[in-house]
Write an enzyme that holds these catalytic residues in place. Structure first.
Site, PDB file in Angstrom:
ATOM      1  N   LYS A   1       0.800  -1.185  -0.155  1.00 29.28           N
ATOM      2  CA  LYS A   1      -0.057   0.079   0.079  1.00 29.28           C
ATOM      3  C   LYS A   1       0.715   1.517  -0.047  1.00 29.28           C
ATOM      4  O   LYS A   1       0.724   2.272  -0.599  1.00 29.28           O
ATOM      5  CB  LYS A   1      -0.933   0.017   1.232  1.00 29.28           C
ATOM      6  CG  LYS A   1      -2.086  -0.901   1.036  1.00 29.28           C
ATOM      7  CD  LYS A   1      -2.875  -1.133   2.309  1.00 29.28           C
ATOM      8  CE  LYS A   1      -4.038  -1.989   2.188  1.00 29.28           C
ATOM      9  NZ  LYS A   1      -4.886  -2.128   3.516  1.00 29.28           N
TER      10      LYS A   1
ATOM     11  N   GLY B   1      -0.709   0.590   6.308  1.00 30.77           N
ATOM     12  CA  GLY B   1      -0.950  -0.090   7.463  1.00 30.77           C
ATOM     13  C   GLY B   1      -2.169  -1.186   6.794  1.00 30.77           C
ATOM     14  O   GLY B   1      -2.852  -1.024   5.897  1.00 30.77           O
ATOM     15  N   ASP B   2      -2.048  -2.417   7.750  1.00 31.08           N
ATOM     16  CA  ASP B   2      -3.075  -3.233   7.555  1.00 31.08           C
ATOM     17  C   ASP B   2      -3.233  -4.389   8.767  1.00 31.08           C
ATOM     18  O   ASP B   2      -2.151  -4.155   9.408  1.00 31.08           O
ATOM     19  CB  ASP B   2      -2.672  -4.307   6.142  1.00 31.08           C
ATOM     20  CG  ASP B   2      -4.059  -4.815   5.332  1.00 31.08           C
ATOM     21  OD1 ASP B   2      -4.481  -5.765   6.345  1.00 31.08           O
ATOM     22  OD2 ASP B   2      -4.372  -4.561   4.574  1.00 31.08           O
ATOM     23  N   GLN B   3      -4.098  -5.085   8.534  1.00 30.82           N
ATOM     24  CA  GLN B   3      -4.294  -6.101   9.911  1.00 30.82           C
ATOM     25  C   GLN B   3      -4.718  -7.496   9.139  1.00 30.82           C
ATOM     26  O   GLN B   3      -5.186  -7.334   8.176  1.00 30.82           O
ATOM     27  CB  GLN B   3      -5.569  -5.590  10.509  1.00 30.82           C
ATOM     28  CG  GLN B   3      -5.356  -4.474  11.433  1.00 30.82           C
ATOM     29  CD  GLN B   3      -6.399  -4.216  12.452  1.00 30.82           C
ATOM     30  OE1 GLN B   3      -7.563  -4.273  11.803  1.00 30.82           O
ATOM     31  NE2 GLN B   3      -6.505  -4.181  13.612  1.00 30.82           N
TER      32      GLN B   3
ATOM     33  N   ALA C   1       0.164  -4.200  11.179  1.00 24.31           N
ATOM     34  CA  ALA C   1       1.407  -3.619  10.824  1.00 24.31           C
ATOM     35  C   ALA C   1       1.318  -1.936  10.199  1.00 24.31           C
ATOM     36  O   ALA C   1       0.353  -1.732   9.794  1.00 24.31           O
ATOM     37  CB  ALA C   1       1.919  -4.471   9.495  1.00 24.31           C
TER      38      ALA C   1
END
Length: 195
Positions: A57, A71-73, A108
């Site tokens: 991203k 960011g991501d989960q 993250a």
């Protein structure tokens, strides 16, 4: 240097705005499922997947001289990875699978500059959902409405989703989708925030 958030997530935008940050939000246009497929085939861990998505991203936004935040989960339940539910039936199935059990959220966050990752952080939270009957799940979905489709696990802790839980261990902001304290420390270190 100015900051770009590689996301149009209303929660991430609100977290940054509420912290007093000035930034621009841009959708990165990353196909998360396509990116995950080879990673899953290689046996990548939830942490590795969350980092890979965050990096993709941040690197998808071309903005020389600007700092890009990605960011991501990843939600992990005993090795099973969840994604955002596509409809109410999928949301009900996710909640039923999580009910009475503990799952982990790997969140993250990365910063990229001039096409390179310059900083990254991963936070893990453990969340235990209380046992729920199918009737309780339906009542929750009635109350949550479309918001049940906005996140993995079909819940938003900042809303009625908090009623699903009996225990939470970990950073609240990370659970919402952005580990704010490590991020703010790094932005201060880089001079984007006053010390």
């Amino acid at each position: 240097m100015t900051l770009i958030l590689a996301s149009t997530s209303s929660t991430r935008i609100a977290l940054l705005r509420n912290a007093g940050l000035t930034f621009e939000a841009i959708a990165p246009g990353v196909d998360e499922r396509a990116l995950e497929t080879p990673l899953l085939a290689q046996g990548a861990s939830p942490t590795e997947i969350a980092l890979a998505l965050s990096r993709a991203k941040a690197l998808a936004i071309a903005a020389p001289g600007r700092l890009i935040l990605g960011g991501d989960q990843v939600l992990d339940l005993d090795g099973e990875r969840f994604v955002k539910p596509v409809d109410r039936a999928a949301a009900a199935a996710q909640i039923a699978a999580l009910a009475g059990r503990t799952h982990r959220l790997r969140t993250a966050v990365v910063l990229a500059e001039n096409g390179e990752i310059v900083w990254e952080h991963v936070s893990t939270a453990s969340l235990t959902m209380r046992p729920l009957t199918s009737e309780a799940i339906e009542r929750y979905l009635d109350a949550a409405g479309d918001s049940a489709l906005w996140s993995v696990g079909a819940y938003l802790l900042e809303g009625v989703g908090i009623q699903l839980f009996q225990a939470i261990e970990g950073d609240y902001f990370s659970i919402l989708g952005l580990p704010m304290l490590p991020l703010l420390a790094e932005l201060r270190r880089r001079g984007l925030l006053p010390s």
